[in-house]
Design a protein around this motif. Structure first.
Motif, PDB file in Angstrom:
ATOM      1  N   ARG A  86       5.189   9.926   9.098  1.00 34.36           N
ATOM      2  CA  ARG A  86       5.949  10.065  10.521  1.00 34.36           C
ATOM      3  C   ARG A  86       7.393   9.566  10.530  1.00 34.36           C
ATOM      4  O   ARG A  86       7.445   8.928  11.260  1.00 34.36           O
ATOM      5  CB  ARG A  86       4.882   9.458  11.209  1.00 34.36           C
ATOM      6  CG  ARG A  86       3.506   9.831  10.587  1.00 34.36           C
ATOM      7  CD  ARG A  86       2.359   9.523  11.760  1.00 34.36           C
ATOM      8  NE  ARG A  86       2.236   9.998  12.845  1.00 34.36           N
ATOM      9  CZ  ARG A  86       2.267  10.601  13.445  1.00 34.36           C
ATOM     10  NH1 ARG A  86       1.345  12.119  12.638  1.00 34.36           N
ATOM     11  NH2 ARG A  86       2.170  11.521  15.302  1.00 34.36           N
ATOM     12  N   GLU A  87       7.674   9.771   9.492  1.00 34.55           N
ATOM     13  CA  GLU A  87       9.302   9.332   9.650  1.00 34.55           C
ATOM     14  C   GLU A  87       9.905  10.353  10.579  1.00 34.55           C
ATOM     15  O   GLU A  87      10.419  11.251   9.999  1.00 34.55           O
ATOM     16  CB  GLU A  87       9.771   8.785   8.031  1.00 34.55           C
ATOM     17  CG  GLU A  87       9.827   7.655   7.392  1.00 34.55           C
ATOM     18  CD  GLU A  87      10.208   7.102   6.076  1.00 34.55           C
ATOM     19  OE1 GLU A  87      11.406   6.935   6.852  1.00 34.55           O
ATOM     20  OE2 GLU A  87       9.965   6.792   5.980  1.00 34.55           O
ATOM     21  N   PRO A  88      11.165   9.351  11.243  1.00 33.13           N
ATOM     22  CA  PRO A  88      11.715  10.781  12.090  1.00 33.13           C
ATOM     23  C   PRO A  88      13.231  10.761  10.364  1.00 33.13           C
ATOM     24  O   PRO A  88      14.294   9.902  10.160  1.00 33.13           O
ATOM     25  CB  PRO A  88      12.444   9.480  12.976  1.00 33.13           C
ATOM     26  CG  PRO A  88      12.966   8.228  12.644  1.00 33.13           C
ATOM     27  CD  PRO A  88      11.109   8.076  11.481  1.00 33.13           C
ATOM     28  N   ASP A 119       0.132  14.568   9.366  1.00 31.26           N
ATOM     29  CA  ASP A 119       1.445  13.909   9.160  1.00 31.26           C
ATOM     30  C   ASP A 119       2.677  13.571   8.617  1.00 31.26           C
ATOM     31  O   ASP A 119       3.203  12.374   7.871  1.00 31.26           O
ATOM     32  CB  ASP A 119       1.206  12.017   8.465  1.00 31.26           C
ATOM     33  CG  ASP A 119      -0.458  11.622   9.768  1.00 31.26           C
ATOM     34  OD1 ASP A 119       0.052  11.695  10.896  1.00 31.26           O
ATOM     35  OD2 ASP A 119      -1.116  11.176   8.743  1.00 31.26           O
ATOM     36  N   TYR A 122       9.124  13.870  11.002  1.00 31.92           N
ATOM     37  CA  TYR A 122       9.832  15.047  12.634  1.00 31.92           C
ATOM     38  C   TYR A 122      11.513  14.872  12.441  1.00 31.92           C
ATOM     39  O   TYR A 122      11.915  13.920  12.329  1.00 31.92           O
ATOM     40  CB  TYR A 122       8.637  14.426  13.583  1.00 31.92           C
ATOM     41  CG  TYR A 122       8.838  12.950  13.851  1.00 31.92           C
ATOM     42  CD1 TYR A 122       9.747  13.081  14.822  1.00 31.92           C
ATOM     43  CD2 TYR A 122       8.261  12.192  13.225  1.00 31.92           C
ATOM     44  CE1 TYR A 122       9.680  11.208  15.630  1.00 31.92           C
ATOM     45  CE2 TYR A 122       8.273  10.936  13.905  1.00 31.92           C
ATOM     46  CZ  TYR A 122       9.612  10.239  14.424  1.00 31.92           C
ATOM     47  OH  TYR A 122       8.935   9.128  14.918  1.00 31.92           O
ATOM     48  N   SER A 124      14.741  13.427  14.471  1.00 27.33           N
ATOM     49  CA  SER A 124      14.267  12.586  15.982  1.00 27.33           C
ATOM     50  C   SER A 124      15.047  13.424  17.721  1.00 27.33           C
ATOM     51  O   SER A 124      15.600  13.781  16.885  1.00 27.33           O
ATOM     52  CB  SER A 124      15.047  11.705  15.391  1.00 27.33           C
ATOM     53  OG  SER A 124      16.806  11.054  15.004  1.00 27.33           O
ATOM     54  N   ASP A 146       8.093  18.468  16.233  1.00 31.68           N
ATOM     55  CA  ASP A 146       8.612  16.612  16.974  1.00 31.68           C
ATOM     56  C   ASP A 146       7.138  16.088  15.889  1.00 31.68           C
ATOM     57  O   ASP A 146       6.563  16.371  15.146  1.00 31.68           O
ATOM     58  CB  ASP A 146       7.671  17.706  18.111  1.00 31.68           C
ATOM     59  CG  ASP A 146       8.850  17.547  19.552  1.00 31.68           C
ATOM     60  OD1 ASP A 146       9.290  16.319  19.520  1.00 31.68           O
ATOM     61  OD2 ASP A 146       8.773  18.766  19.955  1.00 31.68           O
ATOM     62  N   PRO A 147       6.706  14.684  16.426  1.00 32.04           N
ATOM     63  CA  PRO A 147       5.276  14.615  15.194  1.00 32.04           C
ATOM     64  C   PRO A 147       4.596  14.664  15.840  1.00 32.04           C
ATOM     65  O   PRO A 147       4.691  15.244  17.654  1.00 32.04           O
ATOM     66  CB  PRO A 147       5.682  12.712  15.972  1.00 32.04           C
ATOM     67  CG  PRO A 147       6.614  12.916  17.293  1.00 32.04           C
ATOM     68  CD  PRO A 147       7.579  13.635  17.109  1.00 32.04           C
ATOM     69  N   ALA A 153      -0.261   7.894  14.597  1.00 32.22           N
ATOM     70  CA  ALA A 153       0.873   7.859  15.432  1.00 32.22           C
ATOM     71  C   ALA A 153       1.249   6.410  16.057  1.00 32.22           C
ATOM     72  O   ALA A 153      -0.247   5.365  15.971  1.00 32.22           O
ATOM     73  CB  ALA A 153       0.902   8.763  17.124  1.00 32.22           C
ATOM     74  N   THR A 154       2.237   6.082  15.842  1.00 28.57           N
ATOM     75  CA  THR A 154       2.838   4.264  16.250  1.00 28.57           C
ATOM     76  C   THR A 154       3.845   4.558  17.491  1.00 28.57           C
ATOM     77  O   THR A 154       3.372   5.406  18.283  1.00 28.57           O
ATOM     78  CB  THR A 154       3.956   4.563  14.694  1.00 28.57           C
ATOM     79  OG1 THR A 154       5.131   4.802  14.801  1.00 28.57           O
ATOM     80  CG2 THR A 154       3.252   4.517  13.213  1.00 28.57           C
ATOM     81  N   GLU A 157       6.717   6.228  18.528  1.00 24.49           N
ATOM     82  CA  GLU A 157       7.220   8.115  18.310  1.00 24.49           C
ATOM     83  C   GLU A 157       7.342   8.204  19.379  1.00 24.49           C
ATOM     84  O   GLU A 157       6.607   7.943  20.578  1.00 24.49           O
ATOM     85  CB  GLU A 157       5.764   8.283  17.239  1.00 24.49           C
ATOM     86  CG  GLU A 157       6.116   7.768  16.116  1.00 24.49           C
ATOM     87  CD  GLU A 157       4.445   8.704  15.782  1.00 24.49           C
ATOM     88  OE1 GLU A 157       4.032   8.457  14.816  1.00 24.49           O
ATOM     89  OE2 GLU A 157       4.510   9.793  15.998  1.00 24.49           O
TER      90      GLU A 157
END
Length: 213
Positions: A86-88, A119, A122, A124, A146-147, A153-154, A157
């Protein structure tokens, strides 16, 4: 050298949450009918596939409106394997080279078929806008640029389909669920011909072809 970058289509394979399930069933057999015929049920975004603008844009083009050469890309691979769940992918990763498509090599195909696959890193929104400015189509070896919504999820995001809208809204194509990007070089030709569907997307046979020096 030709490299297969395609996830195989098979019963029960992983899909985007709530997309149609995939089933490949025997319809006719040699023993009973003298021929083998399989029945395939799947969604337009099954496995390794291409998104046409109609996927997220109400007035977007569908696949049959593109000439077949639109699905052959001069691709540049960018290494994003250092990014975690889940890091951009930041805009700084998008190169400024003469190419048709950016292939984001996250290595997340190693998690194909597991919950962790959802997860993924994605793109940005800023990276997507940079792709738009430079005219790049985008391919990912993950479920989604996209996420993807999950319980992990945070709150910071991007919501919705911002990357899809940025790219598809500017007539740029998206390829998802590639695999084996480690087997191609940093520059390669990507051939990803979709099924001949008048649709918002379709499975492709994605093949990476090395350039001859």
């Amino acid at each position: 050298m030709h490299v297969d970058l395609t996830q195989p289509v098979e019963t029960g394979m992983q899909t985007y949450p709530d997309d149609p399930a995939v089933a490949v069933r025997r319809h006719a057999s040699h023993a009973e009918h003298g021929v083998r015929v399989d029945a395939l049920e799947c969604g337009s975004h099954t496995g390794t596939h291409v998104d046409a603008p109609a996927h997220t844009e109400a007035d977007g083009q569908t696949l049959e409106s593109y000439p077949i050469e639109r699905f052959v890309f001069d691709a540049v691979r960018i290494d994003c394997r250092d990014l975690g769940a889940r890091e951009p992918i930041p805009a700084a990763r998008i190169p400024g080279v003469d190419a048709d498509l950016v292939a984001c090599w996250t290595g997340w195909d190693a998690h194909w078929g597991t919950d962790r696959y959802l997860d993924h890193p994605y793109l940005s929104p800023a990276a997507a806008e940079t792709c738009v400015e430079r005219g790049y189509d985008v391919a990912v070896d993950a479920l989604n640029p996209d996420p993807t919504p999950t319980d992990d999820a945070t709150g910071d995001e991007p919501e919705g389909f911002q990357v899809h809208h940025a790219l598809l809204g500017n007539d740029l194509l998206i390829l998802e669920n590639l695999t084996n990007l480690e087997a191609v070089g940093d520059r390669f030709e990507l051939r990803a011909y979709p099924m001949a569907l008048a649709s918002d997307g379709a499975p492709v046979r994605a093949v990476g072809v090395e350039y001859m020096e």
